[in-house]
Structures are given as structure tokens and as C-alpha cells.
Design a protein around this motif. Structure first.
Motif, PDB file in Angstrom:
ATOM      1  N   HIS A   9       0.822  -1.208   0.000  1.00  0.00           N
ATOM      2  CA  HIS A   9       0.000   0.000   0.000  1.00  0.00           C
ATOM      3  C   HIS A   9       0.863   1.269   0.000  1.00  0.00           C
ATOM      4  CE1 HIS A   9       0.691  -0.251   4.364  1.00  0.00           C
ATOM      5  NE2 HIS A   9       0.233   0.968   4.503  1.00  0.00           N
ATOM      6  N   GLU A  10       2.085   1.180   0.544  1.00  0.00           N
ATOM      7  CA  GLU A  10       2.972   2.333   0.520  1.00  0.00           C
ATOM      8  C   GLU A  10       3.524   2.562  -0.893  1.00  0.00           C
ATOM      9  OE1 GLU A  10       4.574   1.996   5.130  1.00  0.00           O
ATOM     10  OE2 GLU A  10       5.565   0.817   3.560  1.00  0.00           O
ATOM     11  N   GLN A  11       3.832   1.466  -1.579  1.00  0.00           N
ATOM     12  CA  GLN A  11       4.306   1.596  -2.955  1.00  0.00           C
ATOM     13  C   GLN A  11       3.204   2.146  -3.862  1.00  0.00           C
ATOM     14  OE1 GLN A  11       5.876  -2.225  -4.187  1.00  0.00           O
ATOM     15  NE2 GLN A  11       7.751  -1.973  -3.011  1.00  0.00           N
ATOM     16  N   LEU A  12       1.990   1.616  -3.687  1.00  0.00           N
ATOM     17  CA  LEU A  12       0.875   2.089  -4.519  1.00  0.00           C
ATOM     18  C   LEU A  12       0.605   3.576  -4.267  1.00  0.00           C
ATOM     19  CD1 LEU A  12      -1.381   1.474  -6.554  1.00  0.00           C
ATOM     20  CD2 LEU A  12      -2.836   0.790  -4.626  1.00  0.00           C
ATOM     21  N   ASP A  13       0.698   3.978  -3.009  1.00  0.00           N
ATOM     22  CA  ASP A  13       0.488   5.384  -2.665  1.00  0.00           C
ATOM     23  C   ASP A  13       1.517   6.267  -3.372  1.00  0.00           C
ATOM     24  OD1 ASP A  13      -0.878   7.414  -0.959  1.00  0.00           O
ATOM     25  OD2 ASP A  13       1.147   7.680  -0.214  1.00  0.00           O
ATOM     26  N   VAL A  60       3.056   5.613  -6.139  1.00  0.00           N
ATOM     27  CA  VAL A  60       2.787   5.598  -7.583  1.00  0.00           C
ATOM     28  C   VAL A  60       1.611   6.509  -7.942  1.00  0.00           C
ATOM     29  CG1 VAL A  60       2.015   4.126  -9.497  1.00  0.00           C
ATOM     30  CG2 VAL A  60       3.802   3.322  -7.940  1.00  0.00           C
ATOM     31  N   VAL A  61       0.521   6.412  -7.162  1.00  0.00           N
ATOM     32  CA  VAL A  61      -0.660   7.212  -7.547  1.00  0.00           C
ATOM     33  C   VAL A  61      -0.481   8.691  -7.197  1.00  0.00           C
ATOM     34  CG1 VAL A  61      -2.239   5.248  -7.395  1.00  0.00           C
ATOM     35  CG2 VAL A  61      -2.016   6.795  -5.432  1.00  0.00           C
ATOM     36  N   GLU A  62       0.442   9.010  -6.287  1.00  0.00           N
ATOM     37  CA  GLU A  62       0.647  10.418  -5.933  1.00  0.00           C
ATOM     38  C   GLU A  62       1.815  11.071  -6.678  1.00  0.00           C
ATOM     39  OE1 GLU A  62       0.186  11.714  -1.956  1.00  0.00           O
ATOM     40  OE2 GLU A  62      -1.940  11.283  -2.238  1.00  0.00           O
ATOM     41  N   GLU A  64      -7.875   4.835   3.403  1.00  0.00           N
ATOM     42  CA  GLU A  64      -6.881   3.796   3.742  1.00  0.00           C
ATOM     43  C   GLU A  64      -6.635   3.752   5.253  1.00  0.00           C
ATOM     44  OE1 GLU A  64      -4.723   1.132   4.130  1.00  0.00           O
ATOM     45  OE2 GLU A  64      -4.196   1.487   2.026  1.00  0.00           O
ATOM     46  N   ARG A 102      -4.626   1.753   7.024  1.00  0.00           N
ATOM     47  CA  ARG A 102      -3.321   1.287   7.521  1.00  0.00           C
ATOM     48  C   ARG A 102      -2.342   2.441   7.728  1.00  0.00           C
ATOM     49  NH1 ARG A 102      -2.549  -3.249   2.939  1.00  0.00           N
ATOM     50  NH2 ARG A 102      -3.525  -1.544   1.806  1.00  0.00           N
ATOM     51  N   ARG A 111       1.315   4.184   7.617  1.00  0.00           N
ATOM     52  CA  ARG A 111       2.327   4.125   6.557  1.00  0.00           C
ATOM     53  C   ARG A 111       3.596   4.842   7.005  1.00  0.00           C
ATOM     54  NH1 ARG A 111       2.472   6.535   1.639  1.00  0.00           N
ATOM     55  NH2 ARG A 111       4.598   6.880   2.346  1.00  0.00           N
ATOM     56  N   HIS A 148      -1.622  12.188   4.540  1.00  0.00           N
ATOM     57  CA  HIS A 148      -2.056  12.827   3.296  1.00  0.00           C
ATOM     58  C   HIS A 148      -2.477  14.279   3.543  1.00  0.00           C
ATOM     59  CE1 HIS A 148      -2.086   8.776   1.531  1.00  0.00           C
ATOM     60  NE2 HIS A 148      -2.104   9.375   0.377  1.00  0.00           N
ATOM     61  N   ARG A 180      -0.505  -1.313 -11.364  1.00  0.00           N
ATOM     62  CA  ARG A 180       0.282  -2.286 -10.613  1.00  0.00           C
ATOM     63  C   ARG A 180      -0.535  -3.548 -10.320  1.00  0.00           C
ATOM     64  NH1 ARG A 180       4.872  -0.322  -8.369  1.00  0.00           N
ATOM     65  NH2 ARG A 180       4.796  -1.744  -6.612  1.00  0.00           N
ATOM     66  N   ILE A 192      -8.871   8.849  -5.721  1.00  0.00           N
ATOM     67  CA  ILE A 192      -8.520   7.514  -6.211  1.00  0.00           C
ATOM     68  C   ILE A 192      -8.989   6.461  -5.208  1.00  0.00           C
ATOM     69  CG2 ILE A 192      -6.645   6.027  -7.048  1.00  0.00           C
ATOM     70  CD1 ILE A 192      -5.083   8.588  -7.675  1.00  0.00           C
ATOM     71  N   ILE A 208      -7.866   5.780  -1.517  1.00  0.00           N
ATOM     72  CA  ILE A 208      -6.426   5.730  -1.209  1.00  0.00           C
ATOM     73  C   ILE A 208      -5.716   7.068  -1.420  1.00  0.00           C
ATOM     74  CG2 ILE A 208      -6.171   3.242  -1.552  1.00  0.00           C
ATOM     75  CD1 ILE A 208      -5.009   3.831  -4.319  1.00  0.00           C
ATOM     76  N   SER A 209      -6.353   8.002  -2.123  1.00  0.00           N
ATOM     77  CA  SER A 209      -5.678   9.286  -2.320  1.00  0.00           C
ATOM     78  C   SER A 209      -6.675  10.333  -2.812  1.00  0.00           C
ATOM     79  CB  SER A 209      -4.534   9.140  -3.345  1.00  0.00           C
ATOM     80  OG  SER A 209      -3.890  10.374  -3.555  1.00  0.00           O
ATOM     81  N   TYR A 247      -6.093  14.480  -4.338  1.00  0.00           N
ATOM     82  CA  TYR A 247      -5.254  15.672  -4.459  1.00  0.00           C
ATOM     83  C   TYR A 247      -5.703  16.521  -5.641  1.00  0.00           C
ATOM     84  CZ  TYR A 247      -2.733  12.679  -7.863  1.00  0.00           C
ATOM     85  OH  TYR A 247      -2.407  11.842  -8.897  1.00  0.00           O
ATOM     86  N   ARG A 290      -1.511  10.260 -14.805  1.00  0.00           N
ATOM     87  CA  ARG A 290      -1.188   8.840 -14.804  1.00  0.00           C
ATOM     88  C   ARG A 290      -2.439   7.957 -14.862  1.00  0.00           C
ATOM     89  NH1 ARG A 290       3.418   5.673 -14.019  1.00  0.00           N
ATOM     90  NH2 ARG A 290       2.898   3.596 -13.279  1.00  0.00           N
TER      91      ARG A 290
END
Lengths: 97, 174
Positions: A41-45, A47-49, B42, B44, B46, B72, B113, B144, B153-154, B156, B165
Motif C-alpha cells: 500500500h505504501e508503494q501504490l500510494d 505511484v498514484v501520488e 486507507e 493502515r 504508513r 495525506h 500495478r 482515487i 487511497i488518495s 489531491y 497517470r
């Protein structure tokens, strides 16, 4: 007077974007070194940001093309482009991984 | 991820649409919008990059690990200045939910991914009150959502879809 204020405001944004983008692109080696320890989830975050950086870089490029950068900003911008070119292959690997 | 994989029917629908196993119907779009707009952020914790540790907001400083929503928010307010100082986690999340539900929101489904994502893009001025816009607001607000986990998850602001992207093969449902 309004134009002077507008130019001054744009130059403030440019300084802000330069500071932000240098910090983000200089951090790529640190991110790459830790990448395998990051959870999914940290990697995906990341990538999407990441596009926030590309968005600001694109705006900076437009301002540079419009001749809005002061000489010192232009010099910093050229150093930033060199940094981006150096880090881009590592970044692309992370985004694809 | 499999043990946490969402089995919610709308999340499964999103996965099927992305896989091309069915065509979206008008009702599907309304269900997807509502699912995203009511999803939790999300949950969890981080890791926080070294260079960002110590940045203070809302009475506390970023440590080595943080709740994703707080992290975030700190980025949006203190680093990117998209939202104004003083914006709370509840207000930030409310802006994201309003953006998803807004009639002008566009909706894309795509893979990233190997995961199944949905994203909405909405004019910022339509959903973020002037008092909550920061010193560097941008024209569009992207939210997103992960259909694999049923979470936001995001979220912005950005200025151009060309940098967002979202792949060319994304399905734009509205």
C-alpha cells in the motif's frame, strides 16, 4: 501595478515549485534504496501520488517557455531539469515495478 | 492482499468492468459513485520519509509512521499547500466525498500495478470552499479508490489530466 503584482505572485509560485521539485527529485535515490522494504500500500500510494510532481514540473516548463522565470530561477530550473534527467530512469523503474 | 480483498458487489462489479466482462449500465455508475463516496480512507499506517518527519500540523509532528489520512492531509496542507492551514481530516475527507458525488465529476476505471482502481476528477472550485483552498490550489480534484480493498487511497488537486497517470485504456464511465 496589477501586472507587477501578478508577476511577483507568479515568481513566488515558481520559487515554491522549484523548492518542492528539488526536494522530491533529490529524494528518489532514498526511495529506491528502501523500495523493497515498503509494503504494497505504501508503494501504490507513491505511484498514484507521483503525478503531483509531474503536474508541477509541467507548469514550471510552461512558465519557463513564457519567459516568466527570473535569471536566478532560470538557472535553478536548468539544474532541476538535469536532476530530473538523472533520476528519471530510476523513477520509471519504481513506477513500473 | 487476498485475505483483505473486498467481496462487496460493487467492488466486484468494478473489477468485472475493468476486465471487460460486462458493459456498464446507468445504474452501475450510480452504485460505483455511491460506493466510492462512502468508502473509508486507507486505514493502515504508513511510513513517513525521513525528510518529512518533524513537519508539524494540528498540534503534532509527523513521526516515522502515521495514519494514512493524517499523512495525506499534512502533505496537502503543509507541503503542497493545496488545502488551507486549519483544514481538519474530517473536512479534507468531506471535500473528497463531495468531489466524488458532484454531478460534474468524471469517472474512470483502470488497472495500476495489477490492482483495480477507480478515479474521479472534479473541478476544485465546485467542491472545496474558498476558505479551505490553500495558497497553491489547482483546477481539478482527483480522488482515487481501490476496488480490491474497498477504500479511498488518495485525493489531491492537479492542473492537467495529461499528467494524472490515468492510462489511455482507462474506461471513462462519465
Amino acid at each position: 501595478m496589477a501586472q507587477v503584482a501578478k508577476d511577483s505572485e507568479v515568481r513566488e509560485w515558481i520559487d515554491d515549485y522549484l523548492d518542492y521539485l528539488f526536494a522530491e527529485w533529490e529524494a528518489i535515490p532514498e526511495v529506491a534504496a528502501e523500495w523493497d522494504e515498503w509494503q504494497d500500500h505504501e508503494q501504490l500510494d507513491f505511484v498514484v501520488e507521483w503525478p503531483i510532481r509531474e503536474d508541477r514540473l509541467r507548469e514550471l516548463q510552461q512558465w519557463a517557455e513564457q519567459g516568466l522565470l527570473a535569471p536566478q530561477q532560470q538557472a535553478r530550473y536548468e539544474r532541476l531539469l538535469a536532476l530530473v534527467a538523472r533520476q528519471r530512469p530510476t523513477l520509471e523503474k519504481l513506477l513500473r515495478d | 492482499m487476498s485475505e483483505n480483498r473486498s467481496r462487496h458487489p460493487v467492488d466486484l462489479l468494478i473489477c468485472e468492468l475493468i476486465a471487460g466482462q460486462r458493459q456498464a449500465k446507468p445504474d452501475d455508475i450510480a452504485h460505483i459513485i455511491e460506493r466510492i463516496a462512502t468508502a473509508p480512507f486507507e486505514p493502515r499506517a504508513r511510513r513517513v520519509p525521513l525528510r518529512e518527519r518533524g513537519i508539524a500540523y494540528a498540534g503534532r509532528a509527523l513521526g516515522a509512521r502515521e495514519a494514512s489520512l493524517f499523512y495525506h492531509l499534512v502533505k496537502r496542507v503543509r507541503i503542497e499547500r493545496q488545502w488551507a492551514v486549519g483544514t481538519s481530516m474530517e473536512e479534507y475527507l468531506a471535500d473528497l466525498r463531495a468531489a466524488v458525488r458532484h454531478p460534474l465529476a468524471r469517472l474512470a476505471l483502470y488497472r495500476e500495478r495489477g490492482g483495480h482502481l477507480a478515479a474521479t476528477s472534479t473541478p476544485t472550485v465546485e467542491v472545496v470552499p474558498a476558505a479551505r483552498r490553500g495558497a497553491r490550489p489547482r483546477d481539478w480534484l482527483l480522488v482515487i479508490y481501490s476496488a480490491d480493498r474497498g477504500i479511498m487511497i488518495s485525493g489531491y488537486q492537479y492542473s492537467s489530466l495529461s499528467t494524472a497517470r490515468i492510462p489511455g485504456e482507462a474506461q471513462w464511465l462519465k
